[in-house]
Design an enzyme around this catalytic site. Sequence first.
Site, mmCIF file in Angstrom:
data_model
loop_
_atom_site.group_PDB
_atom_site.id
_atom_site.type_symbol
_atom_site.label_atom_id
_atom_site.label_comp_id
_atom_site.label_asym_id
_atom_site.label_seq_id
_atom_site.Cartn_x
_atom_site.Cartn_y
_atom_site.Cartn_z
ATOM 1 N N CYS A 188 0.778 -17.903 12.470
ATOM 2 C CA CYS A 188 1.255 -19.072 11.734
ATOM 3 C C CYS A 188 1.454 -18.615 10.295
ATOM 4 O O CYS A 188 0.807 -17.674 9.847
ATOM 5 C CB CYS A 188 0.236 -20.205 11.791
ATOM 6 S SG CYS A 188 -1.395 -19.757 11.185
ATOM 7 N N HIS A 216 -8.643 -11.859 6.936
ATOM 8 C CA HIS A 216 -7.188 -12.028 6.919
ATOM 9 C C HIS A 216 -6.652 -11.657 5.538
ATOM 10 O O HIS A 216 -6.413 -12.523 4.707
ATOM 11 C CB HIS A 216 -6.880 -13.496 7.274
ATOM 12 C CG HIS A 216 -5.438 -13.865 7.293
ATOM 13 N ND1 HIS A 216 -4.413 -12.963 7.535
ATOM 14 C CD2 HIS A 216 -4.842 -15.070 7.110
ATOM 15 C CE1 HIS A 216 -3.248 -13.603 7.494
ATOM 16 N NE2 HIS A 216 -3.466 -14.878 7.229
ATOM 17 N N CYS A 252 1.869 -15.177 5.299
ATOM 18 C CA CYS A 252 0.955 -14.473 6.204
ATOM 19 C C CYS A 252 1.666 -13.543 7.173
ATOM 20 O O CYS A 252 1.028 -12.739 7.843
ATOM 21 C CB CYS A 252 0.130 -15.468 7.016
ATOM 22 S SG CYS A 252 -0.386 -16.865 6.050
#
Lengths: 705, 445
Positions: B431, B401, B106
């Site tokens: 995160c 996302h 991510c």
Amino acid sequence: MDAFSMNIINSVAVVTFDTPEKKVNTFTMESLEELFAILCDLDADIGALKGVVFTSAKEQSFIAGADISIIEDLRDSEAAAVMARKGQEVFNLIAALPFTTVAAVHGSCLGGGLEFALACDYRVASDDPGTFMGLPETQLGIIPGFGGTQRLPRLIGLPAAVRMITTGSPVYPGKALRIGLVDEVTKREYLMDAAMAAVAGDLPTTRNYRNKVAGRLERLLEKNIVGRKFLLAKARKTILANTRGHYPAPMAAVDAIEYGMNHGIAKGLVEESRIFGKMAVTDISKNLIRVFRLRESFAKGDPSLAADIDRIAVIGGGAMGAGIAALAAERGMHVRLIDMSEEALGKAIRFLEEDVKEKRRKHHYTGVAAQWIPTRLTVDTQVRGIGNSEVVIEAVAERMDVKKSVFSSVADSVPGNTAIVTNTSSLSVTEMAAGVPHPERVAGFHFFNPVDRMPLVEVIRGEQTSTETVDRMAAFARKLGKVPVIVKDSPGFLVNRLLLPYLNEACLLLQEGADINAVDQALFAFGMPMGVFILLDQVGLDIVVHAGKSMLEGYGDRMTPSPILAAMVEAGRMGKKAGKGFYLWDSDGKRRSDPDVYRLLAPHLTGKDAFSSDQIVHRLVYSMINEATLCLEESVVPSPEAVDAAMILGAGFPPFTGGLLRYADRVGTRDIADTLLNLSKEVSHRFAPSETLKKMAGEGGVFYP
Amino acid sequence: MWQQGKPVLRRERKVRKMIDRIVIAGGVRTPYVKAGTAFKELTAVDLGRLVVSELIARTGIDPGAVDSVIMGNVAQPPEAMNIGRVISLYAGIPERVPGYTVHRNCASGIQSVISAAQAIETGEEEVVVAGGVESMSNIPFFLLKETTEIITRYRRARSLKDKLAVLSAVRPRHFTPRIGLMLGLTDPTCRLNMGETAEVLARELAVSREAQDQLALRSHQRAAAAHARGEFVEEIMPVYAPPGYEDALTFDNGIRQHQTMEQLAKLKPVFEPRHGSVTAGNSSQITDGGAAVLVTTEKRAGELGLDPLGFLEGHAFAGLAPKRMGLGPSYATSLLMERTGVGMADIGLIEMNEAFAAQIIANEMVFADDGLSGHFLGRKAVGAIDRGIMNVNGGAIAMGHPVGSSGTRLILTLLLEMKRRTVDLGLATLCVGGGQGAAVLLRRA
């Protein structure tokens, strides 16, 4: 002349065609004789040789055909037929050689060059985008005279051969392999290896038409005389519809093909040469060759002037702007298209995508090339991100205030040497340039609708436009694949200045009682690509009215618009885009006559006269000629060649006439001036012949001495 | 529940000071669009090509002035190996400019920017296009290994008899696909998917369902309001999506304008169906999108006539237990503050990627409490987060996302909002699946 050289490699003779001091190979009588001599030598050498490979030393060309000058000068059909027989003899010798002959084709292979390759046992081609094969003779008003009408159908079948010869369209390697025109397609670096292997009989197993199941039905039909008639009848019908009797060559080619299929190749070759002789001396052929030369002369130029042009911006995403953006992207340039409307931008993206898809389907692009094209187009709703453009093309609404505002924002966003050009069709380039910093870099760059099909770009020289800008924009037009004609800034420039009176005259005729269909038929029969009222509907009557205003302002009351146009616009009958104009149009583009038009226009229809086709042509076409002489007088363009090139390439003036002013020469300036003089006395002073025309009439002058 | 912890954060090493200040000199992103909707016919390559060519156009630089292109991408489509390179070529950047692709789950969109900064720092590059793209709509399905073997054997079989023999071994189970998206969102080392790691934190830190839903609601409300105020006009480029190109999308279509607590409360927990609290409503969305920024030195930006958006003042990547990956921001931010000497009191604006509401709240708790911070990080708490300055324009729960892209978006959104609020220092932190955290310190230009 030494155009040919020969080497023996592993018992295979390699004959290389390399015309000295020329970029392409063409056949002249001399080079044919030289080739004949070599072939005779080879023929004598039977024992030592396994085969012959014919190839070209040129970078981008195998053989581009026969040198046009040998056809241009033919005046006697007998002599022309003899010339064709001579060429046939040479190629017959190739076909008769007792060992394997192979043509190794890279680059353009057209006309006599393809006939040469057809005489060989095998053909291998490179997979280069510059490699293509065709028989374009009918586009010059003649037929293939070196055996093409006899050998091609026997190789690829009757329908495909008829299509190739009558349309003159080129065939690319992939298709050529599929239809059996070539036996192998390979990378250029492997071409000679493939040719040598072919001599030894080593060719890829899955090849061509000869092996396809689908072709068998066609070949069944071809094998007998009735079947052939059936296949050819449809072809003849299509040709007639397309040429309307103005271009006899395609039909004559079909005759030659049929004769040969019915009587055998030997008699067929004789008939081919006879028909060739007949066609070569027609006026139509001569005119088509002149037009070919004419187009060539305007299409040639120094490419280095536009070599740095890689990124352009187009302001205005309407039909023209989107068309221009698509053209530039397809020609390899990065384009930023700007329009206030997101809807227009979305449409423009879709337009490009669909255009590429269609061209990909027709094999104009390889898959690899096609995938890059849409990546070159970016869009925006604001004038920004254009600072790196070498050229900015303005294509917004035909309003001076809007255009000036665009010019101003663009000038703020680009360096002082970025060319800013306008696609305007009716407004003054000089006025647009006023107030722009470095006005010498401003010019007109006028495309015609539809952008991808019309070859002409009028490059407009404003009062402050520098010669450097003009030359650079002309080179840029060529880089886009268009033909530039340089025109002085004046209302209507050249093409619209000649077209508008033509369109207007049709309306005036209508007022005097002419029938819409009759007028259209007369122009169509004359050779125009479509009737004048159809053209009016296609262009859009609102646009014609708008343009008419500038013409009236610029040239005075000889350009007074017919009140019919305004009346039509007021009634909402704008033309094809509105579904109704002088005709009714449905969404498929099909057209119907509409008697309501006469009712609507009744107040303006004062006369009840009937007009003969000749009268119609005189009033419309002679007006154009007259206006053209004024353009020459005023130095709007420098020469009759420019007038003719522009009208053929921008307005579709029929090429078989040789051009508007060549046509005028054939009719005779005296006749034209007399007719116009009478019309000016009997109908209106707008027909008054120009000083130039009167002078030419008096002296028996011609536009093309 | 908690174990008495050994310090788990690794020791800080000395980091060289950057010489000429690194700036972000411009940036643009596509709207973030729910997977399977308007962008489903756009590939990650298309998204990348769009943002990079628009970035070049808007900054007005010559594409030849770019020294390198680095793109973050998680799914790494096999038909576009080294997607950063492919994007560079299609965006019209010259062939001679090299490019590569980075993957830190991510935080790939952060990694690309940091890698750009590091190359500039060493003097190897001066102007770098960095960003991240993701087309989660187009993550493929895969065949079972058994099925692959059958197909291979079939293709190798020559005779009809052999082919039939292979076919006779095919069973219905061979047609079961392995769903790429599911695979990608599952951590192999602990066999938990991302949502399950959020549930781990919800359990360990007792994060209530209601608190998560409230945070989710706020995300939607703030995002919708920001769009309405036109806050995103500067950063979003309109995208015309195939096949029709009819609409120019400018709106992050995951945002639910009329989200209510009642609607959120109705949703069943997805990852722990019986007793969990993480739902589709309080998790980030599966999304397609791209973003790119121009990274260069302050000096070069001036030469190129560009007004920097901000300075890259520092960054930190930290590792932690994969099952607790959601706490990444706590770890990375702590390390960042130690490295730069900056404290929470100095930070004026924060973007913490809303992977899950539970994970945001968990971090808030660890940031604020010495006990929790001591337990997990072995350190004092960094300092409480003021929600008034965190994710002020909404976050990934509302906007989505697209995993390879979000990191870049956080940097871009943060810098633009810092300018609007005249805030000097901002923190972007995420995160990272697999057990990492990323944190970046940005200074307003």
